[in-house]
Design a protein around this motif. Structure first.
Motif, PDB file in Angstrom:
ATOM      1  N   GLY A   1     -16.139 -26.715   3.868  1.00 24.32           N
ATOM      2  CA  GLY A   1     -16.126 -26.074   2.626  1.00 24.32           C
ATOM      3  C   GLY A   1     -14.881 -25.398   2.472  1.00 24.32           C
ATOM      4  N   GLU A   2     -14.878 -23.983   2.141  1.00 28.27           N
ATOM      5  CA  GLU A   2     -13.811 -23.064   1.892  1.00 28.27           C
ATOM      6  C   GLU A   2     -12.812 -22.923   3.176  1.00 28.27           C
ATOM      7  OE1 GLU A   2     -14.666 -19.103   1.073  1.00 28.27           O
ATOM      8  OE2 GLU A   2     -12.274 -18.627   0.647  1.00 28.27           O
ATOM      9  N   ALA A   3     -13.602 -22.946   4.332  1.00 31.57           N
ATOM     10  CA  ALA A   3     -12.831 -23.092   5.581  1.00 31.57           C
ATOM     11  C   ALA A   3     -11.959 -24.296   5.858  1.00 31.57           C
ATOM     12  CB  ALA A   3     -13.712 -22.741   6.887  1.00 31.57           C
ATOM     13  N   LEU A   4     -12.530 -25.177   5.470  1.00 27.31           N
ATOM     14  CA  LEU A   4     -11.725 -26.628   5.876  1.00 27.31           C
ATOM     15  C   LEU A   4     -10.723 -26.693   4.652  1.00 27.31           C
ATOM     16  CD1 LEU A   4     -11.945 -29.403   7.258  1.00 27.31           C
ATOM     17  CD2 LEU A   4     -13.385 -30.193   5.232  1.00 27.31           C
ATOM     18  N   THR A   5     -10.807 -26.088   3.466  1.00 26.34           N
ATOM     19  CA  THR A   5      -9.620 -26.329   2.741  1.00 26.34           C
ATOM     20  C   THR A   5      -8.584 -25.184   3.256  1.00 26.34           C
ATOM     21  OG1 THR A   5     -11.366 -26.282   1.018  1.00 26.34           O
ATOM     22  CG2 THR A   5      -9.011 -25.832   0.322  1.00 26.34           C
ATOM     23  N   SER A   6      -8.863 -24.136   3.632  1.00 26.53           N
ATOM     24  CA  SER A   6      -8.015 -23.178   4.461  1.00 26.53           C
ATOM     25  C   SER A   6      -7.451 -23.936   5.631  1.00 26.53           C
ATOM     26  CB  SER A   6      -8.740 -22.202   4.983  1.00 26.53           C
ATOM     27  OG  SER A   6      -9.460 -21.587   3.847  1.00 26.53           O
ATOM     28  N   LEU A   7      -8.000 -24.565   6.481  1.00 29.25           N
ATOM     29  CA  LEU A   7      -7.456 -25.240   7.439  1.00 29.25           C
ATOM     30  C   LEU A   7      -6.524 -26.282   7.069  1.00 29.25           C
ATOM     31  CD1 LEU A   7      -7.488 -25.572  10.564  1.00 29.25           C
ATOM     32  CD2 LEU A   7      -9.241 -27.054  10.528  1.00 29.25           C
ATOM     33  N   LYS A   8      -6.924 -27.179   6.104  1.00 26.98           N
ATOM     34  CA  LYS A   8      -6.109 -28.283   5.529  1.00 26.98           C
ATOM     35  C   LYS A   8      -4.816 -27.794   5.126  1.00 26.98           C
ATOM     36  CE  LYS A   8      -9.577 -31.720   4.183  1.00 26.98           C
ATOM     37  NZ  LYS A   8     -10.365 -32.356   3.002  1.00 26.98           N
TER      38      LYS A   8
ATOM     39  N   LEU B   1      -2.547 -33.948  13.482  1.00 26.89           N
ATOM     40  CA  LEU B   1      -3.510 -33.021  13.027  1.00 26.89           C
ATOM     41  C   LEU B   1      -4.009 -33.327  11.460  1.00 26.89           C
ATOM     42  CD1 LEU B   1      -3.305 -29.784  14.937  1.00 26.89           C
ATOM     43  CD2 LEU B   1      -4.957 -31.167  15.147  1.00 26.89           C
ATOM     44  N   ASN B   2      -2.674 -33.196  10.874  1.00 26.34           N
ATOM     45  CA  ASN B   2      -2.489 -33.240   9.447  1.00 26.34           C
ATOM     46  C   ASN B   2      -3.216 -34.730   8.774  1.00 26.34           C
ATOM     47  OD1 ASN B   2      -2.185 -32.131   7.035  1.00 26.34           O
ATOM     48  ND2 ASN B   2      -0.220 -33.426   6.904  1.00 26.34           N
ATOM     49  N   SER B   3      -3.065 -35.771   9.553  1.00 23.33           N
ATOM     50  CA  SER B   3      -3.691 -37.043   8.741  1.00 23.33           C
ATOM     51  C   SER B   3      -4.954 -36.989   9.351  1.00 23.33           C
ATOM     52  CB  SER B   3      -2.995 -38.196   9.542  1.00 23.33           C
ATOM     53  OG  SER B   3      -2.802 -37.753  10.869  1.00 23.33           O
ATOM     54  N   ARG B   4      -5.460 -36.390  10.350  1.00 19.11           N
ATOM     55  CA  ARG B   4      -6.813 -36.417  10.869  1.00 19.11           C
ATOM     56  C   ARG B   4      -7.653 -35.601   9.891  1.00 19.11           C
ATOM     57  NH1 ARG B   4     -11.258 -36.569  11.357  1.00 19.11           N
ATOM     58  NH2 ARG B   4     -12.713 -36.056  13.117  1.00 19.11           N
ATOM     59  N   LEU B   5      -7.035 -34.589   9.262  1.00 17.92           N
ATOM     60  CA  LEU B   5      -7.687 -33.900   8.425  1.00 17.92           C
ATOM     61  C   LEU B   5      -7.914 -34.437   7.032  1.00 17.92           C
ATOM     62  CD1 LEU B   5      -6.766 -29.997   9.296  1.00 17.92           C
ATOM     63  CD2 LEU B   5      -9.212 -31.273   9.703  1.00 17.92           C
ATOM     64  N   GLN B   6      -7.131 -35.330   6.614  1.00 12.35           N
ATOM     65  CA  GLN B   6      -7.062 -35.979   5.278  1.00 12.35           C
ATOM     66  C   GLN B   6      -8.502 -36.418   4.750  1.00 12.35           C
ATOM     67  OE1 GLN B   6      -4.567 -35.408   3.418  1.00 12.35           O
ATOM     68  NE2 GLN B   6      -3.938 -34.251   5.246  1.00 12.35           N
TER      69      GLN B   6
END
Ligand code: FAD
Ligand code: NAG
Ligand code: NAG
Ligand code: NAG
Length: 803
Positions: A334-341, A364-369
């Protein structure tokens, strides 16, 4: 690894089903939460302002019999003038924050229902109304009117000084004398005052600087400030003062020197005086000398240049943020994942890191895509480069350098967070990012979602919601963060979290960037933003970041490889154990089904008896025990293996005998019951428990006659051969019965046989076999009895027949 990730994600898909509902519930909560503060804090001031918020509960204690003089603003949050005045009032409060022990600012929102009584009690009819309450005001005091005809903070400040200057007795105890001093007083000053420094500010009668600086330093020990009027000829001549204003330091020995400042103005005097040797905030610990810090055996002090940025601090911040702060969130969605991304994306784009670190941020960046959520565990695997991508690592652990604190609880991580985001705003400007608010909004959401200091997050959110929208260029983003950081510094100056060795100042100091500071025509301090901006750009530029105390890249990679190898080894050991356990099972599994069943049956009891048989088991499992010692994490797996192994270990003779005996007794009982009720089949059909005990009996003595499929007494599959056997037995027995001539048995059996074929469930083959035996045995005994009686009767008959 892939397996583990897969496992993790599949575990979460289960949760996604409830996710939709969670969103709606949290949305409801969010609305609710947004409404609450808007009701309670609809006012024009927040707790982060240096203004005391009045309420019916605290109004008396703040205004009445206070040791400080208080200015209170009575306003209505809907009134336009009040709204326009509120930023002036907050900057005034920030400006005279150091004066608090002598004079404080307060405010109350008369538009709030709950405050109406308060406002009525003080006779408020128009908004805004500012009232002055002198120190030790009586309970019936409604304050003196304080007319606000200006929005000039400087003028307001001067009016406050006037009020203080004319303060009636009793004088606010924390307020130093504000009247001009005389030569006579100076001559005897050190006889009556135990301070190290006396600062004399020479000024014109109309000037307020002397009194302002006096109040600015009222919270500091070991320094006193007095204003000397230009008309005080004796002192002016003695010191040879030609410039007004000017500041001189007067020592107990009687000599004096002029205070060196860039500009002769209040801010510069105050800043310089607060930094004199031996001067410290009262009630705060003294600054620790560097000798003490260097000799700290636990954490040797790393000498550093206070006007430089260190990569070690930035990497430490990343480590702490990603490995410690984020670890508090098991699942990020949710919001936390958006923040992390957003955070990771900004880091991957702008962090001026070493190649290894950049590679890691990129992965890390591509992992979060992809994905709607990520477990911290999965995130951590990428973070620790479990996949072993070459030249990819984030050094583990923290090594604070520029963010070292004189005590373990000072500075460090929050200092690192500020530094990191200053660097990122500057890098975004250098890289000509497209979105001017990209970095700041990433910082805002990171702080909101993850920053461990919740009070800090709330304060930061207030600032962001107030003015972040005004940021519309990359340069203004750099300046916005700088000015908001200074606002936080202002609020925290003198707070408990302030490191006495690193005091909160309006940054950069005049020594660091003289050109950044200037004054307006009226002598008020002014930041030269046109100078501050290039200063920030150079201070936080990637080219000036120092790499001292950094761990070597090859060392980081070697450590990571070592850690990975260790984990790999552990994983292999774990798999070996699991394989062993499987192998231990395999040969047994390939044996006859009967034996397999037998073992399974025994397993339960084995487990119960395990404790008694401990000695034997321990010896047998010596090998595995050794492995489990070296790899404690493998224990759960090991235990499963052991369990299986023990289950298939040959049962001890004693245990087996005991069990057999017990079962024999039980079985005998059931035999007797069944026999004497002569309703064997019905009983068997109604009792599953008995079926089990009967089965056991069969297992221990499997004979060809009873070599039926013993699997589940209720099985349909097993029923066919039973019936065949049954038919066979029935045929045999019928012959015998015919011999015995027992009619009741015959009817019973034929009845039972029909029953069997009708009720295909509820009868085990064992039951049927046993019934057959029973009938066989009873018929046999009857037969024997008949034969015996016949034999005995025959001679009698013979005798009888003998005439
Ligand atoms: C978003 C955020 C909000 C916070 N809110 C609170 C709070 O509400 N209450 C609280 O007690 N603590 C708060 N903190 C922590 C506090 O601000 C300090 O970080 C902490 O007390 C450590 O202080 P420090 O002496 O290391 O200096 P910091 O304020 O952490 O500054 C770190 C370094 O940045 C440089 N610097 C200082 N000022 C500026 C500036 N204006 N612009 C650019 N660079 C500057 C200096 O070199 C300084 O050493 C917050 C921290 C953050 C990151
Ligand atoms: C006012 O405060 C002082 C101490 O600060 C106390 O001695 C005095 O009794 C108080 N007076 C009233 C009326 O509360
Ligand atoms: C006064 O003189 C002493 C020694 O002569 C010196 O150490 C001290 O710094 C001087 N103080 C001032 C305020 O000039
Ligand atoms: C610290 O850094 C500043 C800015 O680069 C430099 O001018 C100064 O000489 C340095 N100080 C020391 C002690 O190295």
């Amino acid at each position: 690894m892939a397996r583990r990730v897969g496992c993790a994600t599949s575990r979460f898909t289960g949760e996604t089903r409830t996710y939709g509902r969670k969103i709606t519930t949290s949305a409801v909560w969010l609305c609710f939460c947004l409404l609450l503060p808007s009701a309670a804090e609809a006012g024009l001031y927040t707790a982060s302002d240096q203004v005391v918020l009045l309420s019916p509960e605290n109004v008396e204690s703040v205004l009445i019999n206070s040791t400080a003089a208080v200015f209170a603003e009575f306003y209505a949050s809907w009134c336009g003038h009040c709204i326009a005045f509120s930023p002036i009032y907050t900057s005034l409060a920030r400006d005279i924050k150091e004066w608090k022990p002598a004079v404080d600012l307060a405010a109350v929102d008369c538009a709030a229902e709950e405050n109406r009584k308060v406002c009525t009690a003080y006779g408020i009819r128009a908004y805004p109304t500012i009232k002055f309450f002198h120190a030790y005001s009586k309970a019936d005091s409604t304050g003196q009117a304080f007319k606000v005809s200006t929005h000039d903070v400087r003028v307001l400040r001067h009016k406050i000084i006037d009020k203080l200057d004319n303060h009636e007795e009793p004088w606010p105890p924390a307020c130093p004398p504000l009247e001009p001093t005389s030569q006579a007083e100076i001559d005897s000053f050190f006889e009556t005052n135990n301070v190290q420094h006396l600062a004399l500010i020479f000024e014109d009668t109309k000037s307020y600087i002397g009194r302002e600086v006096t109040l600015d330093l009222l919270q500091f020990e070991n320094v006193a400030v007095r204003r000397v009027l230009s008309t005080e000829e004796g002192l002016v001549t003695k010191l040879g003062v030609t410039e007004f204003p000017s500041c001189y330091l007067y020592s107990p020995e009687g000599n004096f020197t002029r205070l060196q400042v860039n500009i002769e103005a209040r801010t510069f005097y105050s800043y310089a005086l607060q930094r004199l040797p031996g001067v410290a905030r009262s009630g705060k610990p003294r600054p620790v000398t560097t000798d003490v810090l260097i000799n700290n055996p636990q954490e040797p002090w790393k000498p550093f240049n206070r006007s430089r940025v260190y990569m070690a601090d930035l990497e430490s911040t990343l480590h702490y943020s990603l490995r410690v702060e984020l670890a508090a969130h098991t699942v990020i969605k949710g919001e936390a994942l958006t923040s992390l991304k957003k955070y990771i994306s900004v880091l991957a784009k702008y962090f001026p890191g070493r190649p290894v670190v950049m590679n890691l941020l990129e992965s890390l960046n591509s992992r979060l895509q992809t994905g709607d959520e990520i477990s911290y565990k999965a995130f951590r695997e990428t973070l620790d480069n479990t996949a072993q991508s070459p030249d990819t690592a984030l050094p583990e652990g923290v090594r604070w350098v520029g963010c070292q604190g004189s005590q373990p609880h000072f500075r460090r991580y929050p200092c690192g967070v500020w530094t990191l985001f200053h660097v990122l705003t500057v890098q975004a400007k250098n890289a000509r990012g497209t979105d001017p608010r990209e970095v700041l909004s990433a910082m805002r959401s990171y702080v909101h979602s993850f920053f461990g200091c919740r009070a800090c997050a709330e304060h930061f959110e207030i600032m962001a919601s107030e003015s972040l929208a005004e940021v519309n260029t990359l340069s203004s983003a750099v300046l916005w963060l700088w000015s908001r950081h200074n606002r936080v510094n202002n609020r925290l100056a003198g707070a408990l979290s302030e490191d006495p060795n690193f005091r909160k100042i309006q940054w950069p100091s005049p020594e660091m960037c003289p050109a950044c500071h200037s004054v307006k025509e009226n002598g008020e301090h002014r930041w030269s933003q046109e100078q501050v901006f290039p200063f920030l750009m150079s201070y936080f530029s990637s080219s000036t970041i120092l790499t001292d105390y950094l761990e070597d890249e090859s060392q980081i990679l070697a450590k990571q490889m070592e850690k990975h190898a260790g984990q790999q080894q552990a994983l292999e050991a774990q798999e070996r154990v699991a394989r062993k356990a499987r192998e231990a099972l395999d040969p047994l599994a390939s044996q006859s089904t009967v034996q397999d069943e037998e073992e399974e049956e025994e397993e339960e009891e084995e487990e119960e008896e395990e404790e008694e048989e401990g000695g034997e088991g321990a010896a047998a499992d010596e090998m595995e025990d050794k492995t489990s010692e070296t790899t404690p994490w493998a224990k759960p797996e090991m235990e499963v293996g052991r369990g299986r192994r023990q289950a298939h270990k040959k049962p001890s003779i004693v245990g087996l005998r005991m069990r057999e005996l017990q079962e024999d007794i039980v079985d005998l009982d059931s035999f007797v019951n069944q026999h004497y009720k002569a309703k064997a089949l019905q009983v068997a059909a109604s009792s599953r428990v008995k079926q089990r005990t009967l089965q056991r009996k069969e297992e221990q003595d499997p004979g060809p006659v009873f070599g039926l499929d013993l699997d589940t007494g209720l099985g349909m599959v097993g029923l066919q051969p039973v019936e065949a056997d049954f038919e066979l037995d029935v045929g045999q027995q019928r012959k015998k019965r015919e011999l015995a001539g027992q009619r009741f048995v015959e009817t019973e059996l034929s009845h039972g046989g029909r029953l069997m074929s009708v009720l295909s469930i509820g009868f085990s083959k064992v039951d049927i076999s046993l019934c057959v035996i029973l009938y066989f045995l009873s018929s046999m005994s009857l037969l024997v009895m008949c034969l015996f009686l016949k034999k005995r009767l025959r001679p009698r008959r013979g005798k009888l027949s003998l005439p």
